[in-house]
Enzyme design. Structure first.
Site, PDB file in Angstrom:
ATOM      1  CB  ILE A   7      55.444  32.553  12.654  1.00 37.27           C
ATOM      2  CG1 ILE A   7      56.478  31.684  11.930  1.00 37.27           C
ATOM      3  CG2 ILE A   7      55.528  32.346  14.174  1.00 37.27           C
ATOM      4  CD1 ILE A   7      57.928  31.985  12.319  1.00 37.27           C
ATOM      5  CE1 TYR A 146      49.710  29.829  27.507  1.00 39.98           C
ATOM      6  CE2 TYR A 146      50.383  28.327  29.257  1.00 39.98           C
ATOM      7  CZ  TYR A 146      50.680  29.029  28.103  1.00 39.98           C
ATOM      8  OH  TYR A 146      51.941  28.945  27.560  1.00 39.98           O
ATOM      9  CE  LYS A 150      50.203  27.375  24.756  1.00 37.59           C
ATOM     10  NZ  LYS A 150      50.478  27.911  23.416  1.00 37.59           N
ATOM     11  CB  THR A 182      58.866  35.847  26.185  1.00 35.64           C
ATOM     12  OG1 THR A 182      57.950  35.078  26.981  1.00 35.64           O
ATOM     13  CG2 THR A 182      59.742  34.917  25.367  1.00 35.64           C
TER      14      THR A 182
HETATM   15  N1  LIG Z   1      57.208  32.273  27.777  1.00 38.57           N
HETATM   16  C1  LIG Z   1      57.183  31.015  28.227  1.00 38.57           C
HETATM   17  O1  LIG Z   1      57.774  30.687  29.272  1.00 38.57           O
HETATM   18  C2  LIG Z   1      56.418  29.977  27.478  1.00 38.57           C
HETATM   19  C3  LIG Z   1      56.445  28.658  27.966  1.00 38.57           C
HETATM   20  C4  LIG Z   1      55.755  27.667  27.279  1.00 38.57           C
HETATM   21  C5  LIG Z   1      55.064  27.993  26.121  1.00 38.57           C
HETATM   22  N2  LIG Z   1      55.051  29.275  25.672  1.00 38.57           N
HETATM   23  C6  LIG Z   1      54.294  29.565  24.457  1.00 38.57           C
HETATM   24  O2  LIG Z   1      55.124  30.217  23.514  1.00 38.57           O
HETATM   25  C7  LIG Z   1      54.305  31.012  22.647  1.00 38.57           C
HETATM   26  C8  LIG Z   1      54.891  32.389  22.529  1.00 38.57           C
HETATM   27  O3  LIG Z   1      54.828  33.015  23.821  1.00 38.57           O
HETATM   28  P1  LIG Z   1      55.877  34.121  24.266  1.00 38.57           P
HETATM   29  O4  LIG Z   1      56.422  33.686  25.556  1.00 38.57           O
HETATM   30  O5  LIG Z   1      56.783  34.439  23.140  1.00 38.57           O
HETATM   31  O6  LIG Z   1      54.871  35.316  24.590  1.00 38.57           O
HETATM   32  P2  LIG Z   1      54.792  36.821  24.094  1.00 38.57           P
HETATM   33  O7  LIG Z   1      56.149  37.435  23.972  1.00 38.57           O
HETATM   34  O8  LIG Z   1      53.789  37.426  25.004  1.00 38.57           O
HETATM   35  O9  LIG Z   1      54.201  36.703  22.622  1.00 38.57           O
HETATM   36  C9  LIG Z   1      52.873  36.346  22.412  1.00 38.57           C
HETATM   37  C10 LIG Z   1      52.582  36.490  20.935  1.00 38.57           C
HETATM   38  O10 LIG Z   1      51.207  36.087  20.743  1.00 38.57           O
HETATM   39  C11 LIG Z   1      50.561  37.097  19.999  1.00 38.57           C
HETATM   40  N3  LIG Z   1      49.170  37.217  20.389  1.00 38.57           N
HETATM   41  C12 LIG Z   1      48.674  37.333  21.651  1.00 38.57           C
HETATM   42  N4  LIG Z   1      47.350  37.532  21.595  1.00 38.57           N
HETATM   43  C13 LIG Z   1      47.014  37.535  20.269  1.00 38.57           C
HETATM   44  C14 LIG Z   1      45.808  37.716  19.567  1.00 38.57           C
HETATM   45  N5  LIG Z   1      44.651  37.933  20.211  1.00 38.57           N
HETATM   46  N6  LIG Z   1      45.828  37.657  18.214  1.00 38.57           N
HETATM   47  C15 LIG Z   1      46.982  37.458  17.548  1.00 38.57           C
HETATM   48  N7  LIG Z   1      48.161  37.280  18.163  1.00 38.57           N
HETATM   49  C16 LIG Z   1      48.174  37.324  19.501  1.00 38.57           C
HETATM   50  C17 LIG Z   1      51.287  38.396  20.336  1.00 38.57           C
HETATM   51  O11 LIG Z   1      51.115  39.317  19.262  1.00 38.57           O
HETATM   52  P3  LIG Z   1      50.258  40.679  19.341  1.00 38.57           P
HETATM   53  O12 LIG Z   1      50.201  41.097  20.776  1.00 38.57           O
HETATM   54  O13 LIG Z   1      51.004  41.601  18.438  1.00 38.57           O
HETATM   55  O14 LIG Z   1      48.912  40.301  18.794  1.00 38.57           O
HETATM   56  C18 LIG Z   1      52.726  37.919  20.434  1.00 38.57           C
HETATM   57  O15 LIG Z   1      53.346  37.943  19.177  1.00 38.57           O
HETATM   58  C19 LIG Z   1      52.891  30.999  23.242  1.00 38.57           C
HETATM   59  O16 LIG Z   1      52.098  30.074  22.551  1.00 38.57           O
HETATM   60  C20 LIG Z   1      53.121  30.515  24.663  1.00 38.57           C
HETATM   61  O17 LIG Z   1      51.999  29.888  25.184  1.00 38.57           O
HETATM   62  C21 LIG Z   1      55.722  30.284  26.317  1.00 38.57           C
END
Ligand SMILES: NC(=O)c1ccc[n+]([C@@H]2O[C@H](COP(=O)([O-])OP(=O)(O)OC[C@H]3O[C@@H](n4cnc5c(N)ncnc54)[C@H](OP(=O)(O)O)[C@@H]3O)[C@@H](O)[C@H]2O)c1
Length: 241
Positions: A7, A146, A150, A182
């Site tokens: 993951i 962004y 997607k 998150t």
């Molecule tokens: N939160 C929402 O409402 C929402 C809605 C729709 C979709 N999503 C999607 O869900 C997924 C997870 O998001 P989340 O909400 O869980 O956000 P989050 O808590 O900010 O987590 C983001 C994750 O991405 C990793 N990441 C970011 N930049 C990176 C890089 N340069 N290299 C490697 N890893 C990187 C971070 O790990 P490190 O910082 O340790 O590298 C972290 O584990 C994303 O794809 C996001 O677009 C989220």
């Protein structure tokens, strides 16, 4: 023989929730910069996925893990993503904007390709899941790269899904998880209205308790994966529940 779940972005948020709730015994590895909590039992492969120089090493590691574990069941979920920098194209920092494009749009395609190459000729049941977003099709000023990233992943899934129906047999899907509680949402709420004009809607969702617990979303996503998502599908998990 050990099943394998890799993951990206399992150091926090949805990726970590997915890594913690794998519904079958497996070797679970996070691919991120900072890594999962030490006591999580989740392995870590460090990589900055916004740096194309790191993609080859991740591809090699996926290949090594599949071969060494002789994995008959493997899942790659690309959950790493970023909104940074929130703001208008032409106004935000160029280096941060470039990193956003590389992580959100390109990294998933290249790692997906490497995962499929590593699986070539292997028997078993294999899934590749891109975590998508409603932003792939809805317009949000301030999230240009962004949303574009997607949308790119969604179209990659449709195309590669068609390929895997021809040959390969890996199930390919894109799954939008809904609006989650998150760090990404915390970042949204801290944006300036000038950079993200729709910010009030996200304050309202937070204040009304309408953000989805990432553990709940993770369970729904695993249930969909285990139920067998049709290859090439782009789905919103809220519409399945
Ligand atoms: N939160 C929402 O409402 C929402 C809605 C729709 C979709 N999503 C999607 O869900 C997924 C997870 O998001 P989340 O909400 O869980 O956000 P989050 O808590 O900010 O987590 C983001 C994750 O991405 C990793 N990441 C970011 N930049 C990176 C890089 N340069 N290299 C490697 N890893 C990187 C971070 O790990 P490190 O910082 O340790 O590298 C972290 O584990 C994303 O794809 C996001 O677009 C989220």
């Amino acid at each position: 023989m050990t099943d394998l779940v890799a993951i990206t972005g399992a150091s926090s948020g949805l990726g970590l929730a997915l890594a913690r709730s794998v519904p079958f015994p497996a070797h679970v590895v996070d691919i991120s910069r900072s890594g999962p909590p030490e006591d999580s039992g989740i392995a870590h492969f460090p990589a900055d996925l916004s740096d194309p120089g790191d993609w080859g090493g991740v591809g090699d590691e996926l290949h090594r893990l599949i071969v060494e574990n002789d994995a008959r069941r493997s899942v790659l979920i690309h959950a790493a993503g970023t909104l940074t920098p929130i703001g208008f194209a032409g106004e935000v920092d160029s280096i941060a904007y470039t990193s956003n494009v590389l992580l959100n749009s390109a990294a998933g395609q290249v790692l997906g390709h490497r995962f499929l190459a590593a699986l070539a000729g292997r028997v078993g049941s294999h899934d590749l899941v891109m975590i998508s977003s409603g932003a792939a099709s809805s317009v949000y000023a301030g999230w240009s790269s962004y949303g574009a990233g997607k949308a790119a992943l969604d179209q990659w899934v449709r195309n590669v899904g068609a390929e895997q129906k021809e040959r390969g047999g890996v199930r390919i899907s894109a799954v939008a998880p809904g609006v989650l509680a998150t760090a990404m949402q915390t970042e949204i709420r801290s944006a300036a209205t000038r950079d993200f004009p729709e910010i009030d809607r996200f304050h309202d969702l937070h204040e009304h308790g309408d953000l989805i617990d990432p553990d709940v979303a993770a369970r729904q996503i695993w249930a969909a994966i285990e139920g067998g998502i049709e290859t090439g599908s782009v789905i919103d998990i809220r519409r399945l529940s």
